[in-house]
Motif scaffolding. Sequence first.
Motif, mmCIF file in Angstrom:
data_model
loop_
_atom_site.group_PDB
_atom_site.id
_atom_site.type_symbol
_atom_site.label_atom_id
_atom_site.label_comp_id
_atom_site.label_asym_id
_atom_site.label_seq_id
_atom_site.Cartn_x
_atom_site.Cartn_y
_atom_site.Cartn_z
ATOM 1 N N TYR A 13 0.846 -1.191 0.000
ATOM 2 C CA TYR A 13 0.000 0.000 0.000
ATOM 3 C C TYR A 13 0.877 1.234 0.000
ATOM 4 C CZ TYR A 13 -3.306 3.548 1.516
ATOM 5 O OH TYR A 13 -4.059 4.678 1.605
ATOM 6 N N VAL A 14 0.608 2.112 -0.963
ATOM 7 C CA VAL A 14 1.356 3.365 -1.054
ATOM 8 C C VAL A 14 0.343 4.491 -0.962
ATOM 9 C CG1 VAL A 14 2.847 4.791 -2.473
ATOM 10 C CG2 VAL A 14 3.118 2.310 -2.499
ATOM 11 N N GLU A 15 0.484 5.350 0.039
ATOM 12 C CA GLU A 15 -0.435 6.467 0.219
ATOM 13 C C GLU A 15 0.034 7.646 -0.631
ATOM 14 O OE1 GLU A 15 -1.995 9.263 3.839
ATOM 15 O OE2 GLU A 15 -1.613 7.139 4.231
ATOM 16 N N ASN A 16 -0.932 8.236 -1.340
ATOM 17 C CA ASN A 16 -0.609 9.390 -2.177
ATOM 18 C C ASN A 16 -0.275 10.589 -1.298
ATOM 19 O OD1 ASN A 16 -1.127 7.953 -4.522
ATOM 20 N ND2 ASN A 16 -3.288 8.545 -4.539
ATOM 21 N N PRO A 17 0.687 11.400 -1.692
ATOM 22 C CA PRO A 17 1.000 12.601 -0.898
ATOM 23 C C PRO A 17 -0.139 13.613 -1.006
ATOM 24 C CG PRO A 17 2.287 12.574 -2.920
ATOM 25 C CD PRO A 17 1.559 11.265 -2.860
ATOM 26 N N GLN A 18 -0.321 14.381 0.071
ATOM 27 C CA GLN A 18 -1.388 15.387 0.089
ATOM 28 C C GLN A 18 -1.036 16.541 -0.839
ATOM 29 O OE1 GLN A 18 -2.108 16.673 4.094
ATOM 30 N NE2 GLN A 18 -3.695 15.129 4.393
ATOM 31 N N THR A 19 -2.077 17.030 -1.522
ATOM 32 C CA THR A 19 -1.885 18.204 -2.367
ATOM 33 C C THR A 19 -1.977 19.454 -1.501
ATOM 34 O OG1 THR A 19 -4.240 18.392 -2.855
ATOM 35 C CG2 THR A 19 -2.930 16.985 -4.318
ATOM 36 N N GLU A 22 -5.578 19.949 -0.249
ATOM 37 C CA GLU A 22 -5.916 19.090 0.876
ATOM 38 C C GLU A 22 -5.260 19.564 2.164
ATOM 39 O OE1 GLU A 22 -6.579 14.800 -1.371
ATOM 40 O OE2 GLU A 22 -4.573 15.387 -0.725
#
Length: 133
Positions: A13-19, A22
């Motif tokens: 599982y790879v969590e997307n970085p926050q923009t 966000e």
Amino acid sequence: LSLYSSPARETKYVENPQTQLEEGVSRLRHVMEPYTAWSLCSDFFSEGCEFLQNPPAGFYPRLGVIGFAGIVGLFLARGSRIKKLVYPAGLMGIGASVYYPQQAVSIAKVAGTQLYDWSLQGYIAVESLWKDN
């Protein structure tokens, strides 16, 4: 290869970085949290929420008719700004008085006595100005 078994897959599982958006919304929510928690805990809002969650029978259709009367008033009020204030409020008042006649009568009595008091005060003021001249 067996038909009933699948090869083992290694998933990660790879969590997307926050923009930036966000992050900004997150900061805003953290800053506003004490105020929203206060407003949600107040008696007025909790009472209104309870009423809307368990409304009396026929409440939403009545609310729809009264709101629709206000929208019709906006469409009928072409021209002056006074019409745009008076027509929707008047039609909504008429719609509300059809569904809630007892409350309309009590409001009309109070408004009538206040209107009489204001007109009497205005008459006295004009009379005193007239006598001074």
